[in-house]
Structure formats: C-alpha cells, structure tokens
Design an enzyme around this catalytic site. Structure first.
Site, PDB file in Angstrom:
ATOM      1  NE  ARG A  39      40.164  40.389  38.665  1.00 11.81           N
ATOM      2  CZ  ARG A  39      40.948  39.180  38.915  1.00 11.81           C
ATOM      3  NH1 ARG A  39      40.611  38.101  39.488  1.00 11.81           N
ATOM      4  NH2 ARG A  39      42.139  39.110  38.373  1.00 11.81           N
ATOM      5  CE1 TYR A 160      45.504  33.015  24.732  1.00 13.77           C
ATOM      6  CE2 TYR A 160      47.149  31.377  24.195  1.00 13.77           C
ATOM      7  CZ  TYR A 160      46.643  32.559  24.878  1.00 13.77           C
ATOM      8  OH  TYR A 160      47.749  33.176  25.462  1.00 13.77           O
TER       9      TYR A 160
END
Length: 260
Positions: A39, A160
């Site tokens: 971002r 995960y």
C-alpha cells in the site's frame, strides 16, 4: 542510539501494525529506513509522519511498493536500490498474515496459498536477495517476525501455524548456515497482538476481529517493536536467537484469561 545512526534498515509489511511500529522506533534512533509494503499511500503517510516527528529528512527514508509474494519483483527491488541504499544492515521480515479459521478439510485453497506465499516464500525471497550482501560485508542482522503459533498449534490454525513453524525452522537453519560470519539472526515470536491481524484473518469482519481481544489486554505493535529494537542493539558478539512474548493474560495459544 549512535550504533544505529544511518544504519540501513529494511522493513517489510511496513505500512501498518508491527512493521510501522518498527519503523517508528528505528527512526527515533536515527536509522535510515527502507519501508516496503503493497500500500503505497499508507507508506507515504507513515514516511511523512516520521519526517515530521523526528525532524529527519525524506533522504532518510526510501519507499518500496512491493508484494513480497512476487519473486521477480523482490529481485528487481533489491538489485535496483540506489547505491546509497544498497548495503542493508538490518532486514526485518515482518510481512505476514493469517486467513480464516477453517478446519483443514474445509479450508479455502486461496487462503492457504496467500499465507504460504507471504509468510514463507516472501520471507525466503527477501532473505535470499539481501543476505548475500551481508555475508560479503561480514555484517548484518536478519530479524524474522514469527509467532507463538510456530510453537503451539491451535484449532483452526492448521496452515497458519504451519507457516509460522516454518519461519521458526528457517530462522534456526539460517543461523546455522551463517556460522563463521558476523551476520546475526533473530526470531521475535509474539502471542496476541492487537493490530489489523484479526481483521485481515476474517476478511474485514471488524466485529468478529474485535471479539478476539475482548476482555484481554493484548500486546501492542509497539511492544513487539521494542523487542525487535532490543535484539538489534545488542553488542556485536551477542545474538538473541529467539524471543517469545505474550500478554500477561495469555499462557498459550488456547489458554487466555478474559476479564469480564
């Protein structure tokens, strides 16, 4: 801290959470920062705030819009760094995420691939392209952000937890491979930290994410960054191999004291 003055620190996943907190603490010590994340606008906001807060100049911060899952992009980003930024002293492999809490036999393939590609392969790519320079200069430090999930599996954490167990093994293996050099390797492995982590895990479901921390005082991103900073500032003969940190209200991945 004079030790870090003008040292070059590359932080992945720097646009928020632990990565942004690491950027803040290292900026306060006068380090030069390479901030990498997907971002760009968030990176720019962070850079602007650091310049304003610490009266540093934009020449102290170099931004990389980068998806660590893209090996060719990582290779290009590292190989094309300007000469003044090419000798990276500290690599903080922070980029990572979790997706979902599905049982393994009901899991989403896209979630698995995103976690594996980010948490394992992205970390490997950065390490592979940065560490050779550290070895040739005979100095440097790789700090991997792991998790208590790398030590203890919990229901629904299957893939995960597997990725964070891999980070733990990779950190240990890298330390062994670098024996005989002056390059350090550390793994900082937190328990519950209140960042965007749970919101990302639940695909933007803020209400469900907030329930994770209900009745608990979790770690903050700044708490973890403090430990990373401690690891990075030990004397040259001292290597902090692993640090596990959890909030007082957490005893394991599944034992949490929720205060009503």
């Amino acid at each position: 801290m004079l030790f870090l003055q003008n040292q070059i620190v590359l932080i992945t996943g720097a646009s928020s959470g632990i990565g942004a907190a690491c950027a803040t603490v290292f900026a306060s010590a006068g380090a030069k920062l390479i901030l990498a994340a997907r971002r760009q606008e968030r990176l720019q906001e962070l850079a602007d705030s650091l310049v304003e807060k610490y009266h540093s100049t934009s020449e102290q911060i170099h931004l990389l819009q980068l998806d660590v899952r893209d090996r060719s992009a990582v290779e290009s980003a590292i190989s094309s760094l300007p000469p003044a930024w090419s000798e990276i002293d500290i690599l903080i492999n922070n980029a990572g995420l979790s997706r979902g809490l599905d049982k393994l036999h009901e899991g989403e393939f896209a979630d698995w691939e995103e976690m594996i590609d980010t948490n394992i392969k992205g970390l490997l790519y950065l390490t592979r392209y940065v560490v050779p320079g550290m070895v040739s200069r005979d100095r440097g430090h790789v700090i991997n952000i792991g998790s208590i999930a790398g030590y203890q599996t919990y229901p629904g954490g299957n893939v995960y937890c597997g990725t964070k167990a891999a980070v733990r093994a990779i950190s240990e293996g890298l330390k062994q491979d670098l024996l005989g050099t002056s390059v350090k390797v550390s793994s900082v492995d937190p328990g519950m930290v209140e960042t965007e982590f749970s919101e990302v895990r639940f695909h933007g479901n803020t209400e469900r994410a907030n329930q994770v921390y209900q009745g608990v005082t979790p770690l903050t991103a700044a708490d973890v960054a403090d430990v990373v900073f401690f690891c990075a500032t030990r004397p040259s003969h001292v290597n902090i191999n692993q640090v596990i940190l959890m909030p007082v209200d957490q005893a394991s991945t599944i034992l949490v004291n929720r205060r009503r």
